[in-house]
Motif scaffolding. Sequence first.
Motif, PDB file in Angstrom:
ATOM      1  N   HIS A 106       0.841  -1.189   0.000  1.00 46.95           N
ATOM      2  CA  HIS A 106       0.000   0.000   0.000  1.00 46.95           C
ATOM      3  C   HIS A 106       0.881   1.245   0.000  1.00 46.95           C
ATOM      4  O   HIS A 106       1.955   1.243   0.595  1.00 46.95           O
ATOM      5  CB  HIS A 106      -0.903   0.022   1.238  1.00 46.95           C
ATOM      6  CG  HIS A 106      -1.910  -1.068   1.241  1.00 46.95           C
ATOM      7  ND1 HIS A 106      -3.002  -1.049   0.408  1.00 46.95           N
ATOM      8  CD2 HIS A 106      -1.999  -2.198   1.955  1.00 46.95           C
ATOM      9  CE1 HIS A 106      -3.724  -2.138   0.610  1.00 46.95           C
ATOM     10  NE2 HIS A 106      -3.128  -2.850   1.545  1.00 46.95           N
ATOM     11  N   PRO A 107       0.420   2.304  -0.620  1.00 40.54           N
ATOM     12  CA  PRO A 107       1.194   3.549  -0.582  1.00 40.54           C
ATOM     13  C   PRO A 107       1.402   4.002   0.865  1.00 40.54           C
ATOM     14  O   PRO A 107       0.570   3.761   1.735  1.00 40.54           O
ATOM     15  CB  PRO A 107       0.309   4.546  -1.349  1.00 40.54           C
ATOM     16  CG  PRO A 107      -0.560   3.685  -2.212  1.00 40.54           C
ATOM     17  CD  PRO A 107      -0.772   2.417  -1.444  1.00 40.54           C
ATOM     18  N   HIS A 109       1.156   6.796   2.514  1.00 39.34           N
ATOM     19  CA  HIS A 109       0.164   7.637   3.185  1.00 39.34           C
ATOM     20  C   HIS A 109      -1.041   6.853   3.693  1.00 39.34           C
ATOM     21  O   HIS A 109      -1.747   7.307   4.593  1.00 39.34           O
ATOM     22  CB  HIS A 109      -0.286   8.777   2.266  1.00 39.34           C
ATOM     23  CG  HIS A 109      -1.038   8.293   1.064  1.00 39.34           C
ATOM     24  ND1 HIS A 109      -2.389   8.054   1.071  1.00 39.34           N
ATOM     25  CD2 HIS A 109      -0.598   7.980  -0.183  1.00 39.34           C
ATOM     26  CE1 HIS A 109      -2.767   7.624  -0.123  1.00 39.34           C
ATOM     27  NE2 HIS A 109      -1.695   7.569  -0.898  1.00 39.34           N
ATOM     28  N   THR A 110      -1.267   5.650   3.175  1.00 35.92           N
ATOM     29  CA  THR A 110      -2.466   4.903   3.570  1.00 35.92           C
ATOM     30  C   THR A 110      -2.397   4.355   4.992  1.00 35.92           C
ATOM     31  O   THR A 110      -3.418   3.904   5.514  1.00 35.92           O
ATOM     32  CB  THR A 110      -2.742   3.731   2.605  1.00 35.92           C
ATOM     33  OG1 THR A 110      -1.644   2.816   2.651  1.00 35.92           O
ATOM     34  CG2 THR A 110      -2.957   4.227   1.184  1.00 35.92           C
ATOM     35  N   LYS A 142       9.013   7.523  -4.926  1.00 36.88           N
ATOM     36  CA  LYS A 142       7.680   7.853  -5.467  1.00 36.88           C
ATOM     37  C   LYS A 142       6.687   6.796  -5.021  1.00 36.88           C
ATOM     38  O   LYS A 142       7.008   5.620  -4.909  1.00 36.88           O
ATOM     39  CB  LYS A 142       7.726   7.901  -7.006  1.00 36.88           C
ATOM     40  CG  LYS A 142       8.774   8.835  -7.558  1.00 36.88           C
ATOM     41  CD  LYS A 142       8.407  10.274  -7.303  1.00 36.88           C
ATOM     42  CE  LYS A 142       9.432  11.192  -7.931  1.00 36.88           C
ATOM     43  NZ  LYS A 142       9.956  12.183  -7.060  1.00 36.88           N
ATOM     44  N   GLU A 143       5.450   7.200  -4.807  1.00 34.42           N
ATOM     45  CA  GLU A 143       4.388   6.265  -4.417  1.00 34.42           C
ATOM     46  C   GLU A 143       3.952   5.467  -5.607  1.00 34.42           C
ATOM     47  O   GLU A 143       3.902   5.899  -6.685  1.00 34.42           O
ATOM     48  CB  GLU A 143       3.182   7.029  -3.834  1.00 34.42           C
ATOM     49  CG  GLU A 143       3.499   7.690  -2.544  1.00 34.42           C
ATOM     50  CD  GLU A 143       3.272   6.798  -1.328  1.00 34.42           C
ATOM     51  OE1 GLU A 143       2.730   5.702  -1.464  1.00 34.42           O
ATOM     52  OE2 GLU A 143       3.637   7.226  -0.238  1.00 34.42           O
TER      53      GLU A 143
END
Length: 143
Positions: A106-107, A109-110, A142-143
């Motif tokens: 998962h990215p 920020h999640t 990078k995400e």
Amino acid sequence: ALAVYAAMDWAANRARANKGPTLIEHFTYRAEGHSTSDDPNAYRSAQEREEWPLGDPVMRLKRHLIAVGEWSEERQEAMDREVAEEVKAATKEAEKNGVLGHGLHHPFHTMFEDVFEDLPWHLQEQAEQAIRERQIKWPEWKE
């Protein structure tokens, strides 16, 4: 470990005798860092471990069990090898799901999402700080 067991046994017997609740404060020493990425030398003096009065509780329990004939260095070494193999196998299995930055994940920020309907202000601040720090530390990521 034995003192914890004795205190818990005493408190349980006290509760069973209807003598009320018991507060037990556990005070011990963590010999290792918080994790494999933690370097305790950054916040501990070189002699701290030797100055701790009773030492590492895990090592004390090991020495006690060996002294009373319930354990041995050979069994400890065998268990250490077995656990290391289990960890290695579990790591390989987990890596099938991807490694951060190298696969399915998962990215970043999640980690702050899908817990609360509305993110509390203090977690919002933590999320923003974490994202800023990550961008500073790894600007190429990078995400």
